[in-house]
Design an enzyme around this catalytic site. Structure first.
Site: not given
Length: 409
Positions: A76, A121
């Site tokens: 990410k 998340d």
């Protein structure tokens, strides 16, 4: 559970998809983000797990290890920062901003009143918070009820303001959109929705760095080094970013793509059944926090609907068993730190190989050359130790020791 995607095609990369995501744009993103000091300068390792391949009965098994991409601990780190940079460039078109200087914090005075927001998340929010801190803008992160305190603290460490909502990931996405509209903030999300595609496209394009490094490490973009690629599901962004790069490079010779997601967060599996981006049918609460997504990204689905060959679901127990298997290593393979979502691809592979008929359907056998992406390391260290039975530090110490021994012989 496994289903074949009847809409998958074997063709040249479609021009309508190339206009959205391309190798050229991925390489541009890769060049820009190389200026960011938060990333390790070298490509992440592409391990050959020959011992595990032999025990599973396949020809080759490769693992791209994104756990060491940066201190953020996951792939990410490539998505949200690129999306933030491209958003800033679009909002200040007359300033002739240098993207690399942006990643060096060179425009902090320009951005001091600028605020971005996202639901997460864990890993996406951490990447966005770190990039915002470097570039000099404000960051607000919305977490749902199932995100652990440990993950919240990891995000807050980068200066982000963290807010909580009840419900699941989709509830946090809705709240982030509401807050952005009310406060004139800008959403930097990794999932698309009606009227919101530019930023998720840029997030997915950032993931092309992973695929580019794999192609380079394999020696040629003309020879297809893998017969199969197992990719984590989630909303579909990683899978779309990786498979689109391979599809453009290899055309109709592209590897078989298998999408893996938690059985209780099966939005892509349901999308494959229906042929349109759909919602999950389960509780969406999974130990695989990064894959606990209730609704597929419509933009990502445009790539998966014809570029992914199979969709399958796994249990939380499957993922934890795969984490432990990678952490232990064997007489041939290095131990590897793989988080709950990071081990999902291996869990899917093992699950398929335990059913001979399904393995044969997918074409897994002695000649198969399988690629997995370890998307994250121990991004929640306490949870990792509880699940694996040993700490990240212990696994890495054994890994370093094995490397030293191999170098001395």
């Amino acid at each position: 559970m496994l289903i074949a995607n009847e809409r998958a095609t074997r063709s040249a990369y479609p021009s309508e998809l190339q206009s959205v995501m391309s190798v050229a744009n991925a390489e541009e993103s890769r060049d820009w983000i190389s200026a960011w000091d938060s990333l390790n300068p070298s490509p992440t390792p592409l391990y050959e797990l020959n011992g595990l391949a032999h025990s599973l009965g396949i020809g080759k098994l490769y693992l791209k290890d994104e756990s060491v991409r940066s201190d953020l601990g996951s792939f990410k780190a490539l998505g949200a920062p690129i999306a933030l940079a491209r958003l800033i460039l679009r909002l200040w078109p007359d300033h002739n901003l240098d993207p690399k200087l942006l990643f060096k914090g060179g425009y902090r005075s320009l951005l001091e009143a600028f605020t971005v927001i996202s639901a997460t998340d864990g890993n996406h929010g951490k990447g966005l918070a770190a990039a915002a801190q470097t570039m000099g803008c404000h960051c607000v992160i919305v977490l749902h009820a199932n995100v652990s305190e440990e993950r919240e603290q990891a995000i807050a460490r980068f200066g982000a303001r963290v807010m909580r909502v009840q419900g699941n990931y989709d509830a946090s996405v809705e709240e982030a959109a509401r807050l952005a509209k009310a406060n004139d903030w800008h959403v930097v999300s990794d999932t698309s929705y009606d009227g919101y595609e530019e930023v998720p496209r840029d997030v997915m394009q950032g993931y092309g760095t992973v695929a580019a490094e794999i192609v380079e490490a394999s020696g040629s973009d003309q020879t297809v080094p893998f017969t199969h690629v197992f990719l984590q599901g989630g909303v579909g962004g990683l899978a779309a970013g990786i498979l689109s790069y391979f599809w453009e490079c290899y055309g109709e010779r592209r590897p078989t793509v298998v999408i893996v997601e938690p059985v209780q967060a099966d939005c892509l599996f349901q999308s494959a059944l229906r042929g349109i981006a759909s919602k999950a049918t389960g509780s969406v609460d999974s130990v695989m926090a990064g894959l606990a997504c209730g609704e597929a990204s419509p933009l990502a689905w445009r790539f998966l609907v014809s570029g992914a060959d199979y969709f399958m679901t796994i249990t939380d127990d499957d993922a934890v068993a795969a984490m432990r298997l990678l952490a232990i290593g064997n007489a041939v393979d290095l131990p590897v730190v793989s988080g709950e979502s990071g081990a999902a691809g291996l869990a899917g592979l093992i699950e398929l190989l335990s059913h001979a008929a399904q393995a044969a359907t997918v074409g897994l056998g002695p000649d198969a050359r399988v690629l997995l992406i370890n998307t994250e390391g121990a991004t929640a260290p306490a949870a990792y130790q509880a699940l694996v039975g040993q700490s990240e530090a212990q696994v890495l110490a054994r890994q370093r020791n094995r490397v030293r021994l191999s170098q001395s012989t």
